[in-house]
Design a protein around this motif. Sequence first.
Motif, PDB file in Angstrom:
ATOM      1  N   PRO A  88      42.435  49.669  28.513  1.00 19.34           N
ATOM      2  CA  PRO A  88      42.136  48.807  27.480  1.00 19.34           C
ATOM      3  C   PRO A  88      43.019  47.486  27.475  1.00 19.34           C
ATOM      4  CG  PRO A  88      43.409  50.682  26.596  1.00 19.34           C
ATOM      5  CD  PRO A  88      43.114  50.933  28.078  1.00 19.34           C
ATOM      6  N   ALA A  89      44.421  47.276  27.987  1.00 22.00           N
ATOM      7  CA  ALA A  89      45.143  46.407  28.378  1.00 22.00           C
ATOM      8  C   ALA A  89      44.606  45.223  29.035  1.00 22.00           C
ATOM      9  CB  ALA A  89      46.666  46.783  28.458  1.00 22.00           C
ATOM     10  N   VAL A  90      44.120  45.651  30.340  1.00 19.06           N
ATOM     11  CA  VAL A  90      43.525  44.896  31.212  1.00 19.06           C
ATOM     12  C   VAL A  90      42.422  44.445  30.596  1.00 19.06           C
ATOM     13  CG1 VAL A  90      42.359  44.925  33.394  1.00 19.06           C
ATOM     14  CG2 VAL A  90      44.368  46.072  33.335  1.00 19.06           C
ATOM     15  N   LEU A  91      41.329  45.110  30.001  1.00 19.63           N
ATOM     16  CA  LEU A  91      40.172  44.442  29.364  1.00 19.63           C
ATOM     17  C   LEU A  91      40.451  43.486  28.349  1.00 19.63           C
ATOM     18  CD1 LEU A  91      38.010  47.829  29.316  1.00 19.63           C
ATOM     19  CD2 LEU A  91      38.296  46.188  31.387  1.00 19.63           C
ATOM     20  N   VAL A  92      41.338  43.593  27.536  1.00 22.11           N
ATOM     21  CA  VAL A  92      41.790  42.768  26.437  1.00 22.11           C
ATOM     22  C   VAL A  92      42.259  41.658  27.050  1.00 22.11           C
ATOM     23  CG1 VAL A  92      43.245  42.522  24.513  1.00 22.11           C
ATOM     24  CG2 VAL A  92      41.894  44.607  24.582  1.00 22.11           C
ATOM     25  N   LEU A  93      42.993  41.568  27.890  1.00 21.99           N
ATOM     26  CA  LEU A  93      43.459  40.242  28.582  1.00 21.99           C
ATOM     27  C   LEU A  93      42.413  39.596  29.140  1.00 21.99           C
ATOM     28  CD1 LEU A  93      47.043  41.629  29.848  1.00 21.99           C
ATOM     29  CD2 LEU A  93      46.726  40.003  28.065  1.00 21.99           C
ATOM     30  N   LEU A  94      41.511  40.331  29.881  1.00 17.76           N
ATOM     31  CA  LEU A  94      40.291  39.654  30.467  1.00 17.76           C
ATOM     32  C   LEU A  94      39.356  39.157  29.667  1.00 17.76           C
ATOM     33  CD1 LEU A  94      39.288  42.025  33.590  1.00 17.76           C
ATOM     34  CD2 LEU A  94      39.732  39.737  33.711  1.00 17.76           C
ATOM     35  N   SER A  95      39.278  39.873  28.464  1.00 10.39           N
ATOM     36  CA  SER A  95      38.324  39.105  27.573  1.00 10.39           C
ATOM     37  C   SER A  95      38.829  37.810  26.904  1.00 10.39           C
ATOM     38  CB  SER A  95      38.409  40.114  26.304  1.00 10.39           C
ATOM     39  OG  SER A  95      37.638  41.395  26.406  1.00 10.39           O
TER      40      SER A  95
ATOM     41  N   VAL B 189      31.379  41.579  35.509  1.00 10.35           N
ATOM     42  CA  VAL B 189      30.077  41.143  35.575  1.00 10.35           C
ATOM     43  C   VAL B 189      29.642  39.838  34.893  1.00 10.35           C
ATOM     44  CG1 VAL B 189      27.602  41.870  35.600  1.00 10.35           C
ATOM     45  CG2 VAL B 189      29.274  43.405  36.764  1.00 10.35           C
ATOM     46  N   PRO B 190      29.747  40.333  33.431  1.00  8.44           N
ATOM     47  CA  PRO B 190      29.295  39.065  32.335  1.00  8.44           C
ATOM     48  C   PRO B 190      30.233  38.040  32.576  1.00  8.44           C
ATOM     49  CG  PRO B 190      30.385  40.866  31.164  1.00  8.44           C
ATOM     50  CD  PRO B 190      30.193  41.535  32.558  1.00  8.44           C
ATOM     51  N   MET B 191      31.410  38.105  33.136  1.00  8.35           N
ATOM     52  CA  MET B 191      32.271  37.073  33.209  1.00  8.35           C
ATOM     53  C   MET B 191      31.730  35.887  34.475  1.00  8.35           C
ATOM     54  SD  MET B 191      36.017  38.635  32.535  1.00  8.35           S
ATOM     55  CE  MET B 191      36.731  37.013  32.560  1.00  8.35           C
ATOM     56  N   GLY B 192      30.742  36.749  35.310  1.00  9.73           N
ATOM     57  CA  GLY B 192      30.249  35.874  36.546  1.00  9.73           C
ATOM     58  C   GLY B 192      30.741  36.069  37.577  1.00  9.73           C
ATOM     59  N   ARG B 193      32.016  36.965  37.710  1.00 13.03           N
ATOM     60  CA  ARG B 193      32.992  37.017  38.866  1.00 13.03           C
ATOM     61  C   ARG B 193      32.750  38.115  40.088  1.00 13.03           C
ATOM     62  NH1 ARG B 193      38.970  36.422  36.193  1.00 13.03           N
ATOM     63  NH2 ARG B 193      38.374  34.755  34.695  1.00 13.03           N
ATOM     64  N   ILE B 194      31.540  38.910  39.606  1.00 13.25           N
ATOM     65  CA  ILE B 194      30.950  39.818  40.914  1.00 13.25           C
ATOM     66  C   ILE B 194      29.407  40.118  40.153  1.00 13.25           C
ATOM     67  CG2 ILE B 194      31.562  41.794  39.382  1.00 13.25           C
ATOM     68  CD1 ILE B 194      31.792  41.509  43.092  1.00 13.25           C
ATOM     69  N   ALA B 195      28.737  40.237  41.208  1.00 16.98           N
ATOM     70  CA  ALA B 195      27.185  40.747  40.996  1.00 16.98           C
ATOM     71  C   ALA B 195      27.195  42.139  40.721  1.00 16.98           C
ATOM     72  CB  ALA B 195      26.696  40.454  42.550  1.00 16.98           C
TER      73      ALA B 195
ATOM     74  N   GLY C 224      46.095  23.489  50.488  1.00 20.66           N
ATOM     75  CA  GLY C 224      44.773  23.354  49.938  1.00 20.66           C
ATOM     76  C   GLY C 224      44.434  24.238  48.861  1.00 20.66           C
ATOM     77  N   THR C 225      43.358  24.473  48.248  1.00 16.50           N
ATOM     78  CA  THR C 225      43.083  25.101  46.985  1.00 16.50           C
ATOM     79  C   THR C 225      42.181  26.268  47.817  1.00 16.50           C
ATOM     80  OG1 THR C 225      43.084  23.208  45.647  1.00 16.50           O
ATOM     81  CG2 THR C 225      41.952  25.351  44.898  1.00 16.50           C
ATOM     82  N   VAL C 226      42.653  27.596  46.859  1.00 20.65           N
ATOM     83  CA  VAL C 226      42.058  28.878  47.207  1.00 20.65           C
ATOM     84  C   VAL C 226      41.080  29.355  45.835  1.00 20.65           C
ATOM     85  CG1 VAL C 226      42.289  31.185  48.101  1.00 20.65           C
ATOM     86  CG2 VAL C 226      43.448  29.615  48.979  1.00 20.65           C
ATOM     87  N   ASN C 227      40.126  29.485  45.896  1.00 21.36           N
ATOM     88  CA  ASN C 227      39.264  30.183  44.749  1.00 21.36           C
ATOM     89  C   ASN C 227      39.113  31.886  44.969  1.00 21.36           C
ATOM     90  OD1 ASN C 227      37.634  30.831  42.930  1.00 21.36           O
ATOM     91  ND2 ASN C 227      36.295  29.256  43.180  1.00 21.36           N
ATOM     92  N   LEU C 228      40.087  32.333  44.061  1.00 20.84           N
ATOM     93  CA  LEU C 228      40.265  33.792  44.395  1.00 20.84           C
ATOM     94  C   LEU C 228      39.355  34.633  43.871  1.00 20.84           C
ATOM     95  CD1 LEU C 228      44.176  34.194  43.212  1.00 20.84           C
ATOM     96  CD2 LEU C 228      43.256  34.314  45.437  1.00 20.84           C
ATOM     97  N   THR C 229      38.341  33.958  43.373  1.00 24.20           N
ATOM     98  CA  THR C 229      36.839  35.009  42.953  1.00 24.20           C
ATOM     99  C   THR C 229      36.121  34.836  44.070  1.00 24.20           C
ATOM    100  OG1 THR C 229      36.728  33.751  40.644  1.00 24.20           O
ATOM    101  CG2 THR C 229      34.860  34.682  41.640  1.00 24.20           C
ATOM    102  N   HIS C 230      36.043  34.020  45.004  1.00 24.17           N
ATOM    103  CA  HIS C 230      35.300  34.187  46.283  1.00 24.17           C
ATOM    104  C   HIS C 230      36.262  35.187  47.286  1.00 24.17           C
ATOM    105  CE1 HIS C 230      33.810  29.706  45.794  1.00 24.17           C
ATOM    106  NE2 HIS C 230      33.055  30.723  45.116  1.00 24.17           N
ATOM    107  N   VAL C 231      37.531  35.099  47.295  1.00 22.67           N
ATOM    108  CA  VAL C 231      38.264  36.019  48.135  1.00 22.67           C
ATOM    109  C   VAL C 231      37.908  37.632  47.476  1.00 22.67           C
ATOM    110  CG1 VAL C 231      40.407  36.767  48.734  1.00 22.67           C
ATOM    111  CG2 VAL C 231      40.037  34.479  48.609  1.00 22.67           C
ATOM    112  N   GLY C 232      38.091  37.692  46.324  1.00 25.95           N
ATOM    113  CA  GLY C 232      37.826  39.137  45.828  1.00 25.95           C
ATOM    114  C   GLY C 232      36.339  39.409  45.941  1.00 25.95           C
ATOM    115  N   ARG C 233      35.217  38.664  45.798  1.00 21.33           N
ATOM    116  CA  ARG C 233      33.963  39.062  46.062  1.00 21.33           C
ATOM    117  C   ARG C 233      33.958  39.445  47.579  1.00 21.33           C
ATOM    118  NH1 ARG C 233      30.839  34.127  43.498  1.00 21.33           N
ATOM    119  NH2 ARG C 233      31.097  34.576  41.283  1.00 21.33           N
TER     120      ARG C 233
END
Length: 230
Positions: A52-59, A117-123, A186-195
Amino acid sequence: MVAEGPPQPIEAPPRGELMSKRSLKALRRKTLWQDAKNLPNLLTFARIVMIPAVLVLLSRGSPRDCFWASLVYALAAITDFFDGWLARRQGLVSVLGKFLDPLADKLIVSATLVWLVPMGRIAAWAVVLLISREITITALRSIASSEGLIIAAGDQGKVKTALQMIGIVALILGYPYSLSYGIDLGTVNLTHVGRLLIYISLIYSLTSAAKYMGLFVDAIDAKNKDASAP
């Protein structure tokens, strides 16, 4: 014609036997409580509490909150290594630990991926495939255990787990970050790396699941042949 004697009274089990059954139940409860309090299982409980700590912080969704969420998740991943290591090293492997450890892993991975998923970070389709794979393999392991079969996990499953852990941490961070170590990288988009890491882990997940199912079928066939042999 044989005369029937008077009905015999039903003897109650000896008092000692009743006491032994009660003592056995009390001993089991005591042993379970002792197992719950040992360090490896406490680490596993802590990993469940971290969900729940992870989910609350993500929210909350800010870069700072996502950074702290990634630290909490990484700490949970570290406890996943140490609880098993400590249990084996200290001779504290228990039935409770065998149940809780994989459960905690699946809960934190599944809950975090679903939240992303609803945050748009993973399909969504990737999350569905990953969770379906885990449910299927867990069911097969339960059946194999009930049949007295032991099917060891392969190296592909271990690679999958490592990729998932790193990929989820990158997805939780989820923002572009500038890298500069003396020079601008440069700049790295970690969402793309994670996907990318999650998609690679999905390949390992499906191939390891197919291999496990093949081993399961072979083990069942071998057992049936041994049972039918004269």
